[in-house]
Scaffold this active site. Structure first.
Site, PDB file in Angstrom:
ATOM      1  N   GLN A 121      49.203  26.483  29.448  1.00  0.00           N
ATOM      2  CA  GLN A 121      49.686  27.670  30.168  1.00  0.00           C
ATOM      3  C   GLN A 121      50.697  27.065  31.571  1.00  0.00           C
ATOM      4  O   GLN A 121      50.495  25.700  31.781  1.00  0.00           O
ATOM      5  CB  GLN A 121      48.567  28.088  30.687  1.00  0.00           C
ATOM      6  CG  GLN A 121      47.571  27.886  31.257  1.00  0.00           C
ATOM      7  CD  GLN A 121      46.475  28.375  30.714  1.00  0.00           C
ATOM      8  OE1 GLN A 121      46.217  29.588  30.748  1.00  0.00           O
ATOM      9  NE2 GLN A 121      45.812  27.659  31.277  1.00  0.00           N
TER      10      GLN A 121
ATOM     11  N   ASP B 293      35.003  34.517  31.490  1.00  0.00           N
ATOM     12  CA  ASP B 293      35.764  34.698  32.403  1.00  0.00           C
ATOM     13  C   ASP B 293      37.196  34.237  31.653  1.00  0.00           C
ATOM     14  O   ASP B 293      37.719  33.852  32.226  1.00  0.00           O
ATOM     15  CB  ASP B 293      34.837  34.198  33.620  1.00  0.00           C
ATOM     16  CG  ASP B 293      35.704  34.513  35.333  1.00  0.00           C
ATOM     17  OD1 ASP B 293      36.719  35.094  34.185  1.00  0.00           O
ATOM     18  OD2 ASP B 293      35.462  34.378  35.751  1.00  0.00           O
ATOM     19  N   SER B 294      38.051  35.302  31.277  1.00  0.00           N
ATOM     20  CA  SER B 294      38.671  34.740  30.597  1.00  0.00           C
ATOM     21  C   SER B 294      39.986  35.238  30.743  1.00  0.00           C
ATOM     22  O   SER B 294      39.825  36.321  31.423  1.00  0.00           O
ATOM     23  CB  SER B 294      38.599  35.123  28.968  1.00  0.00           C
ATOM     24  OG  SER B 294      38.975  36.801  29.157  1.00  0.00           O
TER      25      SER B 294
ATOM     26  N   PRO C 156      46.494  30.937  25.329  1.00  0.00           N
ATOM     27  CA  PRO C 156      44.439  30.164  24.972  1.00  0.00           C
ATOM     28  C   PRO C 156      43.499  31.191  24.721  1.00  0.00           C
ATOM     29  O   PRO C 156      42.337  30.438  24.263  1.00  0.00           O
ATOM     30  CB  PRO C 156      43.676  28.890  25.671  1.00  0.00           C
ATOM     31  CG  PRO C 156      45.627  29.233  26.560  1.00  0.00           C
ATOM     32  CD  PRO C 156      46.316  30.015  26.548  1.00  0.00           C
TER      33      PRO C 156
HETATM   34  N1  SPD Z   1      44.924  40.695  34.109  1.00  0.00           N
HETATM   35  C1  SPD Z   1      44.398  39.281  34.437  1.00  0.00           C
HETATM   36  C2  SPD Z   1      42.797  38.975  33.979  1.00  0.00           C
HETATM   37  C3  SPD Z   1      42.203  38.632  34.603  1.00  0.00           C
HETATM   38  C4  SPD Z   1      40.653  37.887  34.315  1.00  0.00           C
HETATM   39  N2  SPD Z   1      39.893  36.235  34.713  1.00  0.00           N
HETATM   40  C5  SPD Z   1      40.476  36.669  36.399  1.00  0.00           C
HETATM   41  C6  SPD Z   1      39.717  35.164  36.126  1.00  0.00           C
HETATM   42  C7  SPD Z   1      39.045  35.163  37.750  1.00  0.00           C
HETATM   43  N3  SPD Z   1      38.091  34.371  37.809  1.00  0.00           N
END
Ligand code: SPD
Length: 285
Positions: A37, A162-163, A169
């Site tokens: 990315q 924590d995606s 990915p």
């Molecule tokens: N559109 C934003 C979604 C973000 C989620 N993850 C944020 C990572 C922070 N640790």
């Protein structure tokens, strides 16, 4: 680092080609392209430093405390004695930082697919990433899906997904195979929480994620938080527990002991987060 292009006045996040937000840029600190990315860090006039992945805002210095406190403390105050915590994604370190505030936590494993995110955060976002140097933390640059499927270890008490958004990915992190593996990796009284998108714009994604999680755990519950920099303002996490428990009832004594170090999370915001607006209840059915 490659020479940066000339200063752009604004950084924009555009969604669905239809709407967006923009922030005035003071300085471009980092722009890179990893095998997964694009990764960028900008310093902005109003929101401090911001990390963007593929043009989508992940974290800003001004409001990151909300997201990171609510992903971490809701499950950690519900679990009776969280010792081993796993974070999938979260390469900026904010979720790990909050996790380490719990005195029972002995180890935190961070599995982030993209080393560029961790390196950029270490260099340019020290307030979220400094905790990654804590001796209780192991950072593994690996695919979280493969880690979950293959890694045999002592189970984790709490797993935090924590995606990024469910594109690129991060897409497999929203699927049933992944959650079946999450369940296997959790201890008998384990809890999982995952980033759950925005009810205003992605209620369909929320409903699909809730269904996937409920299919594996028997139930999947959305809870909300208010956000300053993600589109729509109101965002959610999904939580599931292997044991039946009252998800809106954290341990008040443990909360009181850590309250001075928290800025969004408290007993009331925890309880209230589970009060869903009617359009969400309908859309999630
Ligand atoms: N559109 C934003 C979604 C973000 C989620 N993850 C944020 C990572 C922070 N640790």
């Amino acid at each position: 680092m490659a020479k940066l292009p000339p200063l752009k006045e604004w950084v924009e996040e555009v969604q669905d080609g239809a709407y967006g937000m923009k922030w005035r840029v003071k300085a471009r600190l980092f722009e890179g392209k990893s095998p997964f990315q694009s990764v960028a860090v900008y310093d902005t006039v109003s929101h401090g430093r911001m990390l963007l992945i593929d043009g989508l805002l992940m974290t800003s210095e001004r409001d990151e405390f909300v997201y990171h406190e609510m992903i971490a403390h809701v499950p950690l105050f519900l679990h009776p004695r969280p010792r081993r915590v796993l974070v999938i994604g979260g390469g900026d370190g904010g979720t790990v930082r909050e996790t380490l505030k719990h005195p029972t936590v002995e180890s935190v494993t961070l599995v982030e697919i993209d080393g560029m995110v961790v390196d950029a955060a270490r260099e340019y976002l020290p307030s979220t990433s400094a905790c990654l140097a804590d001796p209780r933390v192991s950072v593994r640059i690996e695919d979280g899906v493969k880690f979950m499927a293959a890694h045999e270890s002592e189970p984790f008490d709490v797993i935090l997904i924590d995606s990024t958004d469910p594109i690129g990915p991060a897409q497999p992190l929203f699927g049933p195979g992944f959650y079946a593996d999450v369940k296997k990796r959790l201890s008998a009284d384990g809890i999982v929480v995952a980033q759950g998108e925005c009810p205003f714009y992605r209620l369909d994604v929320q409903a699909a994620l809730r269904k996937v999680v409920a299919g594996v755990f028997g139930s999947g519950t959305l809870y909300n938080y208010h956000n300053l920099t993600y589109p729509g303002g109101l965002w959610s996490f999904v939580i599931a527990s292997k044991l039946p428990r009252d998800l809106a009832a954290p341990d008040p004594e443990r909360v009181a002991a850590l309250q001075a170090g928290l800025s969004y999370y408290n007993l009331e915001t925890h309880r209230a987060a589970f009060a869903l607006p009617e359009f969400m209840k309908r859309g999630l059915r």
